[in-house]
Write a protein that holds these residues in place. Structure first.
Motif, PDB file in Angstrom:
ATOM      1  N   ALA A 164      93.607 124.119 -20.288  1.00 36.84           N
ATOM      2  CA  ALA A 164      94.052 124.933 -19.154  1.00 36.84           C
ATOM      3  C   ALA A 164      93.093 124.800 -17.974  1.00 36.84           C
ATOM      4  CB  ALA A 164      94.185 126.394 -19.572  1.00 36.84           C
ATOM      5  N   ALA A 165      91.806 124.600 -18.263  1.00 36.77           N
ATOM      6  CA  ALA A 165      90.810 124.465 -17.194  1.00 36.77           C
ATOM      7  C   ALA A 165      91.026 123.197 -16.375  1.00 36.77           C
ATOM      8  CB  ALA A 165      89.404 124.470 -17.795  1.00 36.77           C
ATOM      9  N   GLN A 166      91.771 122.222 -16.931  1.00 37.67           N
ATOM     10  CA  GLN A 166      92.032 120.967 -16.217  1.00 37.67           C
ATOM     11  C   GLN A 166      93.244 121.052 -15.289  1.00 37.67           C
ATOM     12  OE1 GLN A 166      91.999 117.404 -18.755  1.00 37.67           O
ATOM     13  NE2 GLN A 166      91.069 118.633 -20.384  1.00 37.67           N
ATOM     14  N   ALA A 167      94.039 122.121 -15.402  1.00 40.01           N
ATOM     15  CA  ALA A 167      95.259 122.231 -14.597  1.00 40.01           C
ATOM     16  C   ALA A 167      94.902 122.396 -13.122  1.00 40.01           C
ATOM     17  CB  ALA A 167      96.093 123.421 -15.070  1.00 40.01           C
ATOM     18  N   PRO A 168      95.666 121.773 -12.211  1.00 38.34           N
ATOM     19  CA  PRO A 168      95.359 121.866 -10.780  1.00 38.34           C
ATOM     20  C   PRO A 168      95.442 123.307 -10.282  1.00 38.34           C
ATOM     21  CG  PRO A 168      97.507 120.822 -11.144  1.00 38.34           C
ATOM     22  CD  PRO A 168      96.843 120.921 -12.473  1.00 38.34           C
ATOM     23  N   ALA A 169      94.515 123.647  -9.380  1.00 30.89           N
ATOM     24  CA  ALA A 169      94.369 125.036  -8.944  1.00 30.89           C
ATOM     25  C   ALA A 169      95.552 125.540  -8.131  1.00 30.89           C
ATOM     26  CB  ALA A 169      93.080 125.184  -8.136  1.00 30.89           C
ATOM     27  N   GLY A 170      96.242 124.672  -7.425  1.00 26.37           N
ATOM     28  CA  GLY A 170      97.291 125.132  -6.530  1.00 26.37           C
ATOM     29  C   GLY A 170      98.648 125.325  -7.174  1.00 26.37           C
ATOM     30  N   ALA A 171      98.736 125.220  -8.497  1.00 24.25           N
ATOM     31  CA  ALA A 171     100.022 125.301  -9.194  1.00 24.25           C
ATOM     32  C   ALA A 171     100.062 126.513 -10.113  1.00 24.25           C
ATOM     33  CB  ALA A 171     100.267 124.028  -9.998  1.00 24.25           C
ATOM     34  N   THR A 172     101.257 127.041 -10.347  1.00 24.47           N
ATOM     35  CA  THR A 172     101.450 128.093 -11.344  1.00 24.47           C
ATOM     36  C   THR A 172     101.314 127.482 -12.733  1.00 24.47           C
ATOM     37  OG1 THR A 172     102.966 129.320  -9.906  1.00 24.47           O
ATOM     38  CG2 THR A 172     103.045 129.820 -12.269  1.00 24.47           C
ATOM     39  N   LEU A 173     100.349 127.950 -13.506  1.00 28.06           N
ATOM     40  CA  LEU A 173     100.141 127.427 -14.856  1.00 28.06           C
ATOM     41  C   LEU A 173     101.098 128.123 -15.818  1.00 28.06           C
ATOM     42  CD1 LEU A 173      98.614 125.715 -16.933  1.00 28.06           C
ATOM     43  CD2 LEU A 173      96.912 127.553 -17.074  1.00 28.06           C
ATOM     44  N   VAL A 174     101.896 127.334 -16.541  1.00 26.21           N
ATOM     45  CA  VAL A 174     102.837 127.864 -17.524  1.00 26.21           C
ATOM     46  C   VAL A 174     102.452 127.321 -18.901  1.00 26.21           C
ATOM     47  CG1 VAL A 174     105.248 128.057 -18.237  1.00 26.21           C
ATOM     48  CG2 VAL A 174     104.671 127.870 -15.802  1.00 26.21           C
ATOM     49  N   VAL A 175     102.151 128.219 -19.826  1.00 23.51           N
ATOM     50  CA  VAL A 175     101.879 127.851 -21.216  1.00 23.51           C
ATOM     51  C   VAL A 175     103.120 128.208 -22.017  1.00 23.51           C
ATOM     52  CG1 VAL A 175     100.454 128.256 -23.241  1.00 23.51           C
ATOM     53  CG2 VAL A 175      99.410 128.260 -20.952  1.00 23.51           C
ATOM     54  N   PHE A 176     103.745 127.202 -22.657  1.00 23.33           N
ATOM     55  CA  PHE A 176     104.991 127.487 -23.364  1.00 23.33           C
ATOM     56  C   PHE A 176     105.008 126.835 -24.740  1.00 23.33           C
ATOM     57  CE2 PHE A 176     105.941 123.442 -21.358  1.00 23.33           C
ATOM     58  CZ  PHE A 176     106.850 122.809 -22.187  1.00 23.33           C
ATOM     59  N   HIS A 177     105.903 127.339 -25.580  1.00 16.42           N
ATOM     60  CA  HIS A 177     106.037 126.813 -26.946  1.00 16.42           C
ATOM     61  C   HIS A 177     107.404 127.179 -27.490  1.00 16.42           C
ATOM     62  CE1 HIS A 177     105.151 130.954 -28.345  1.00 16.42           C
ATOM     63  NE2 HIS A 177     104.259 130.946 -27.362  1.00 16.42           N
ATOM     64  N   THR A 178     107.923 126.331 -28.358  1.00 12.02           N
ATOM     65  CA  THR A 178     109.212 126.546 -29.008  1.00 12.02           C
ATOM     66  C   THR A 178     109.086 126.189 -30.486  1.00 12.02           C
ATOM     67  OG1 THR A 178     110.559 126.120 -27.031  1.00 12.02           O
ATOM     68  CG2 THR A 178     111.601 125.760 -29.139  1.00 12.02           C
ATOM     69  N   ALA A 179     109.378 127.149 -31.355  1.00 11.18           N
ATOM     70  CA  ALA A 179     109.360 126.906 -32.811  1.00 11.18           C
ATOM     71  C   ALA A 179     108.028 126.327 -33.260  1.00 11.18           C
ATOM     72  CB  ALA A 179     110.521 125.989 -33.215  1.00 11.18           C
ATOM     73  N   VAL A 180     106.940 126.935 -32.798  1.00 14.19           N
ATOM     74  CA  VAL A 180     105.594 126.457 -33.131  1.00 14.19           C
ATOM     75  C   VAL A 180     104.767 127.528 -33.839  1.00 14.19           C
ATOM     76  CG1 VAL A 180     103.376 125.725 -32.122  1.00 14.19           C
ATOM     77  CG2 VAL A 180     105.523 124.728 -31.299  1.00 14.19           C
ATOM     78  N   LEU A 181     104.802 128.760 -33.333  1.00 11.45           N
ATOM     79  CA  LEU A 181     103.917 129.788 -33.871  1.00 11.45           C
ATOM     80  C   LEU A 181     104.283 130.204 -35.290  1.00 11.45           C
ATOM     81  CD1 LEU A 181     103.171 132.146 -30.834  1.00 11.45           C
ATOM     82  CD2 LEU A 181     102.122 129.971 -31.486  1.00 11.45           C
ATOM     83  N   ALA A 182     105.482 129.842 -35.740  1.00  9.54           N
ATOM     84  CA  ALA A 182     105.862 130.147 -37.127  1.00  9.54           C
ATOM     85  C   ALA A 182     104.963 129.423 -38.125  1.00  9.54           C
ATOM     86  CB  ALA A 182     107.326 129.764 -37.366  1.00  9.54           C
ATOM     87  N   TYR A 183     104.289 128.372 -37.671  1.00 10.26           N
ATOM     88  CA  TYR A 183     103.403 127.625 -38.556  1.00 10.26           C
ATOM     89  C   TYR A 183     102.027 128.272 -38.688  1.00 10.26           C
ATOM     90  CZ  TYR A 183     106.918 123.960 -38.252  1.00 10.26           C
ATOM     91  OH  TYR A 183     108.100 123.263 -38.319  1.00 10.26           O
ATOM     92  N   LEU A 184     101.757 129.295 -37.881  1.00 11.22           N
ATOM     93  CA  LEU A 184     100.471 129.991 -37.955  1.00 11.22           C
ATOM     94  C   LEU A 184     100.584 131.223 -38.843  1.00 11.22           C
ATOM     95  CD1 LEU A 184      99.394 130.044 -34.175  1.00 11.22           C
ATOM     96  CD2 LEU A 184      99.029 128.237 -35.866  1.00 11.22           C
ATOM     97  N   ASP A 185      99.448 131.644 -39.395  1.00  8.69           N
ATOM     98  CA  ASP A 185      99.453 132.924 -40.096  1.00  8.69           C
ATOM     99  C   ASP A 185      99.317 134.043 -39.052  1.00  8.69           C
ATOM    100  OD1 ASP A 185      96.771 132.949 -39.347  1.00  8.69           O
ATOM    101  OD2 ASP A 185      96.041 132.486 -41.364  1.00  8.69           O
ATOM    102  N   GLU A 186      99.373 135.278 -39.525  1.00  4.04           N
ATOM    103  CA  GLU A 186      99.385 136.420 -38.604  1.00  4.04           C
ATOM    104  C   GLU A 186      98.131 136.446 -37.737  1.00  4.04           C
ATOM    105  OE1 GLU A 186      99.830 141.279 -38.923  1.00  4.04           O
ATOM    106  OE2 GLU A 186     100.631 140.014 -40.530  1.00  4.04           O
ATOM    107  N   ALA A 187      96.983 136.131 -38.343  1.00  2.54           N
ATOM    108  CA  ALA A 187      95.737 136.132 -37.582  1.00  2.54           C
ATOM    109  C   ALA A 187      95.749 135.041 -36.516  1.00  2.54           C
ATOM    110  CB  ALA A 187      94.543 135.935 -38.523  1.00  2.54           C
TER     111      ALA A 187
END
Length: 324
Positions: free
Chosen positions: A236-259
């Motif tokens: 995220a620190a590499q993203a250009p300063a003049g743009a709206t930073l969008v962090v997105f994901h689809t069908a990914v967090l199900a692979y993580l545990d609750e923590a």
């Protein structure tokens, strides 16, 4: 969703639920095969000896297809699987399910197009990065006129409710992704694996994969190999300063545990001011989103949420969006 078993004793139920909740009505062959696996003690024993995260129906079926096994006939599938189990097991241990469905951009677009432009995109769990090109596809929402460049892959999306269908595409000036095992669309073996993950009846998705892969290969995204909870802040620190930073994901967090989910959502608040979090996951995957749902999600749907606020129910492969 996606048949991710949570405990040893869940395996037969995992395959049965996958058949009836996900494959039913979408892939008759996978519905039959997974019901067969759920009732076959010998096959369950083979699959059950794998690490918990490697027992998924999609991973098993994708590995069989990658190796050229039969998926149209139940007895033939079972006999082939048992006879070729060492090779199937090797592929399942080496690979992970990385379905990279470009059509998911259609359910993200109404949010992306409404944000302050231009955009800098980070997808966590990016696979080959095909969803990092929402500005390169053509979209048709219901019976409305298509938007997007002529000749681009056409993404059809059914609409229900007050969907804010955009009249123009977002402007993307930077795109990057994180994945434990990023796939390279210029590598024939990686593309073959992506193709193996598409369900047999979905020929249109296979054609779309080829077209989307050509777009990504012409201008490859920045893909970082790493854990999303370890790599996000640095990327995220590499993203250009003049743009709206969008962090997105689809069908990914199900692979993580609750923590892991808690850690991910906590670090989003530490990214630069104005960062937008766009989540598209099964209803119960992110507790803080689930707690804000005004109504129960229909079976087999994802929840699209902006900064933790649910805005729509979506179909898993981007085929439809129902605005709340």
């Amino acid at each position: 969703m996606h048949g991710i078993p949570r405990a040893d004793e869940d395996l037969a139920r995992t395959y049965r639920d996958f058949a009836l909740s996900e494959a039913a009505g979408r892939s008759p062959s996978y519905e039959r095969l997974c019901l067969g696996v759920a009732a076959d003690d010998a096959v369950l024993t083979l699959v059950g000896a794998l690490p918990l995260a490697k027992r998924q129906p999609n991973l098993l079926l994708g590995a069989v297809r990658l190796l050229g096994g039969p998926v149209g006939d139940d007895p033939a599938f079972r006999d082939w699987l048992v006879a070729h189990w060492p090779a199937v097991r090797e592929q399942m241990l080496a690979r992970s399910t990385q379905t990279n469905e470009a059509a998911r951009c259609a359910v993200l677009l109404p949010v992306l197009a409404a944000l302050p432009q231009p955009l800098a995109l980070i997808e966590v769990g990016a696979s080959a990065g095909l969803c990092l090109y929402p500005d390169r596809y053509r979209y048709r929402y219901g019976d409305r006129s298509p938007i997007g460049p002529q000749g681009a892959p056409l993404l059809d999306c059914a609409v229900d409710g007050p969907v804010p269908v955009p009249d123009r595409l977002p402007q993307v000036v930077w795109r990057a992704g994180i994945d434990l095992n990023p796939l390279d669309v210029t590598d024939p073996d990686d593309v073959r694996w992506l193709r193996s993950l598409i369900w047999p009846e979905h020929t249109e998705r296979a054609e779309r994969l080829s077209a989307a892969a050509a777009i990504a290969a012409a201008e490859p995204p920045l893909l970082v190999r790493g854990d999303l909870n370890e790599s996000l802040a640095g990327l995220a620190a590499q993203a250009p300063a003049g743009a709206t930073l969008v962090v997105f994901h689809t069908a990914v967090l199900a692979y993580l545990d609750e923590a892991g989910v808690d850690r991910f959502t906590a670090q989003l608040a530490e990214l630069r001011p104005g960062t937008v979090w766009l989540s598209n996951e099964a209803p119960r995957v992110v507790p803080q989103i689930a707690a804000r749902l005004p109504v129960q999600a229909p079976p087999g749907r994802f929840v699209l949420a902006v900064d933790g606020r649910p805005v729509a129910f979506t179909m898993p492969h981007g085929q439809g969006v129902d605005w709340l």
